[in-house]
Design an enzyme around this catalytic site. Structure first.
Site, mmCIF file in Angstrom:
data_model
loop_
_atom_site.group_PDB
_atom_site.id
_atom_site.type_symbol
_atom_site.label_atom_id
_atom_site.label_comp_id
_atom_site.label_asym_id
_atom_site.label_seq_id
_atom_site.Cartn_x
_atom_site.Cartn_y
_atom_site.Cartn_z
ATOM 1 N N ASN A 9 -10.086 15.198 19.157
ATOM 2 C CA ASN A 9 -10.379 15.913 17.911
ATOM 3 C C ASN A 9 -9.077 16.567 17.469
ATOM 4 O O ASN A 9 -8.695 17.608 17.987
ATOM 5 C CB ASN A 9 -11.475 16.962 18.185
ATOM 6 C CG ASN A 9 -11.744 17.852 16.981
ATOM 7 O OD1 ASN A 9 -11.270 17.576 15.875
ATOM 8 N ND2 ASN A 9 -12.507 18.915 17.186
ATOM 9 N N TRP A 10 -8.412 15.926 16.515
ATOM 10 C CA TRP A 10 -7.076 16.399 16.111
ATOM 11 C C TRP A 10 -7.145 17.627 15.208
ATOM 12 O O TRP A 10 -6.107 18.196 14.858
ATOM 13 C CB TRP A 10 -6.298 15.259 15.440
ATOM 14 C CG TRP A 10 -5.974 14.113 16.365
ATOM 15 C CD1 TRP A 10 -6.179 14.072 17.730
ATOM 16 C CD2 TRP A 10 -5.385 12.849 16.029
ATOM 17 N NE1 TRP A 10 -5.754 12.870 18.237
ATOM 18 C CE2 TRP A 10 -5.262 12.097 17.211
ATOM 19 C CE3 TRP A 10 -4.950 12.283 14.822
ATOM 20 C CZ2 TRP A 10 -4.723 10.807 17.233
ATOM 21 C CZ3 TRP A 10 -4.413 10.995 14.831
ATOM 22 C CH2 TRP A 10 -4.297 10.276 16.037
ATOM 23 N N LYS A 11 -8.352 17.990 14.794
ATOM 24 C CA LYS A 11 -8.548 19.155 13.910
ATOM 25 C C LYS A 11 -7.601 19.052 12.695
ATOM 26 O O LYS A 11 -7.342 17.946 12.218
ATOM 27 C CB LYS A 11 -8.371 20.451 14.701
ATOM 28 C CG LYS A 11 -9.279 20.471 15.936
ATOM 29 C CD LYS A 11 -9.441 21.818 16.570
ATOM 30 C CE LYS A 11 -10.340 21.682 17.789
ATOM 31 N NZ LYS A 11 -10.617 22.953 18.456
ATOM 32 N N HIS A 95 -19.533 21.038 14.962
ATOM 33 C CA HIS A 95 -18.494 21.669 15.782
ATOM 34 C C HIS A 95 -18.580 23.187 15.603
ATOM 35 O O HIS A 95 -18.880 23.669 14.505
ATOM 36 C CB HIS A 95 -17.118 21.149 15.368
ATOM 37 C CG HIS A 95 -16.036 21.587 16.308
ATOM 38 N ND1 HIS A 95 -15.491 22.849 16.258
ATOM 39 C CD2 HIS A 95 -15.439 20.953 17.347
ATOM 40 C CE1 HIS A 95 -14.589 22.962 17.229
ATOM 41 N NE2 HIS A 95 -14.544 21.824 17.901
ATOM 42 N N GLU A 97 -16.429 25.348 15.126
ATOM 43 C CA GLU A 97 -15.604 25.859 14.013
ATOM 44 C C GLU A 97 -16.308 25.643 12.674
ATOM 45 O O GLU A 97 -16.205 26.479 11.773
ATOM 46 C CB GLU A 97 -14.214 25.197 14.052
ATOM 47 C CG GLU A 97 -13.381 25.735 15.215
ATOM 48 C CD GLU A 97 -12.380 24.752 15.807
ATOM 49 O OE1 GLU A 97 -12.010 23.774 15.141
ATOM 50 O OE2 GLU A 97 -11.984 24.988 16.978
ATOM 51 N N GLU A 167 -19.891 22.113 24.186
ATOM 52 C CA GLU A 167 -18.623 22.829 24.054
ATOM 53 C C GLU A 167 -18.875 24.328 24.050
ATOM 54 O O GLU A 167 -19.214 24.902 22.990
ATOM 55 C CB GLU A 167 -17.936 22.448 22.739
ATOM 56 C CG GLU A 167 -17.587 20.983 22.623
ATOM 57 C CD GLU A 167 -16.429 20.766 21.655
ATOM 58 O OE1 GLU A 167 -15.399 20.262 22.078
ATOM 59 O OE2 GLU A 167 -16.552 21.141 20.475
ATOM 60 N N GLY A 173 -10.112 26.008 22.725
ATOM 61 C CA GLY A 173 -8.793 26.457 22.291
ATOM 62 C C GLY A 173 -8.302 27.710 22.998
ATOM 63 O O GLY A 173 -7.303 28.299 22.591
ATOM 64 N N SER A 212 -11.033 23.167 26.154
ATOM 65 C CA SER A 212 -9.831 23.231 26.997
ATOM 66 C C SER A 212 -9.815 22.200 28.115
ATOM 67 O O SER A 212 -9.287 22.454 29.203
ATOM 68 C CB SER A 212 -9.641 24.648 27.554
ATOM 69 O OG SER A 212 -9.479 25.568 26.489
ATOM 70 N N GLY A 233 -9.434 18.778 22.114
ATOM 71 C CA GLY A 233 -8.671 19.286 20.980
ATOM 72 C C GLY A 233 -7.187 19.294 21.299
ATOM 73 O O GLY A 233 -6.490 18.271 21.197
ATOM 74 N N GLY A 234 -6.687 20.433 21.724
ATOM 75 C CA GLY A 234 -5.253 20.624 21.946
ATOM 76 C C GLY A 234 -4.597 19.518 22.759
ATOM 77 O O GLY A 234 -3.529 19.006 22.385
HETATM 78 P P1 PGA Z 1 -9.786 22.313 22.808
HETATM 79 O O1 PGA Z 1 -10.782 21.942 21.630
HETATM 80 O O2 PGA Z 1 -9.706 21.113 23.722
HETATM 81 O O3 PGA Z 1 -8.501 22.624 22.154
HETATM 82 O O4 PGA Z 1 -10.392 23.500 23.509
HETATM 83 C C1 PGA Z 1 -11.948 21.191 21.873
HETATM 84 C C2 PGA Z 1 -12.735 21.056 20.607
HETATM 85 O O5 PGA Z 1 -12.734 21.996 19.792
HETATM 86 O O6 PGA Z 1 -13.383 20.018 20.356
#
Ligand code: PGA
Length: 254
Positions: A9-11, A95, A97, A167, A173, A212, A233-234
């Site tokens: 997930n490159w956001k 998600h 967010e 999640e 994050g 994470s 994500g990251g």
């Molecule tokens: P993260 O994000 O790996 O940076 O914690 C995961 C996500 O939001 O899908």
């Protein structure tokens, strides 16, 4: 055996140049293993570029969101038909967010899952508790409510085509990861809930962990019985780190 899915997930990150380089790095080392799906979810404005660059590479493409509306006066939105047109196969929905920053409700998420299934794409339904909810002992109830909102909307039969991503919000994050035992407990509870709701194939459902996940902790998480991949994500923004997670996922299928 259920599918293992490693989803990046490159956001809202990247430029056409950095995305080209990232994808080059990923395609150079992506493992090809039966039942393993490697997925990247770029920002929507780069979906065409990514799809074109991938060609026949064994990586599939997903979006990070979609409108439940088919078309029309919805400035700033995009439709499932557009995602189909671009060759997208998956859509991340609900998600945390989107839920917290863009005020998406369980009902909105259920609408989007419904529309996505109707369009023949695979929704990745994200669920998870906040830190306050975990500390109050509400984790399983919160996750169950988020899932039930979708079950009520689409019916349990159609749930067979859904992928779930658990999640924990406090792990996204933050560098804090659920322990393998904490994640396994929730994943097993989700499967049991769906069986209890009348799902005959809950053992075939892919349930991903997100929050994470990185090159250092992926193998341990993916070794858990009910963890069938990751939403990353990251760590998905660095090709070598993402590939280490893909390799751990390939290993977990042996
Ligand atoms: P993260 O994000 O790996 O940076 O914690 C995961 C996500 O939001 O899908």
């Amino acid at each position: 055996m259920r599918k293992t899915i490693v989803a990046g997930n490159w956001k809202m990150n990247g430029t056409s140049e950095s995305i080209r380089a990232l994808l080059d790095g990923i395609t150079a080392g992506v493992p090809v293993v039966d039942g393993l799906v490697t997925l990247v979810c770029p920002p929507a404005v780069y979906l065409s570029q990514v799809k074109e660059q991938l060609g026949n590479a064994p990586v599939v493409v997903g979006a990070q969101n979609v409108s439940a509306q088919p078309k029309g006066a919805f400035t700033g939105e995009w439709s499932l038909e557009m995602l189909q047109d671009l060759g997208c196969e998956y859509v991340i929905l609900g998600h945390s967010e989107r839920r917290s920053l863009f005020k998406e409700t369980d009902a909105d998420v259920a609408d989007k899952v419904d529309a996505t299934l109707t369009a023949g794409l695979t929704p990745i339904l994200c669920v998870g508790e906040t830190l306050a909810q975990r500390e109050a002992g509400e984790t399983l109830a919160v996750v169950a409510t988020q899932i039930d909102a979708v079950v009520q909307r689409i019916g349990i039969e159609r749930f067979a085509s859904v992928v779930i991503a658990y999640e924990p919000v406090w792990a996204i994050g933050t560098g804090l990861t659920a322990t393998p035992e904490q994640a396994q407990e929730v994943h097993a509870a989700i499967r049991a809930q769906l069986t209890g709701s009348g799902m005959k194939v809950a053992d075939k459902l892919s349930i991903l962990y997100g929050g994470s996940m990185n090159a250092g902790n992926a193998a341990e998480l993916l070794a858990q019985q009910d963890i069938d991949g990751g939403l990353i994500g990251g760590a998905s923004l660095k090709a070598d780190e993402f590939l280490t997670i893909c390799a751990a996922a390939a290993e977990s299928r042996k």
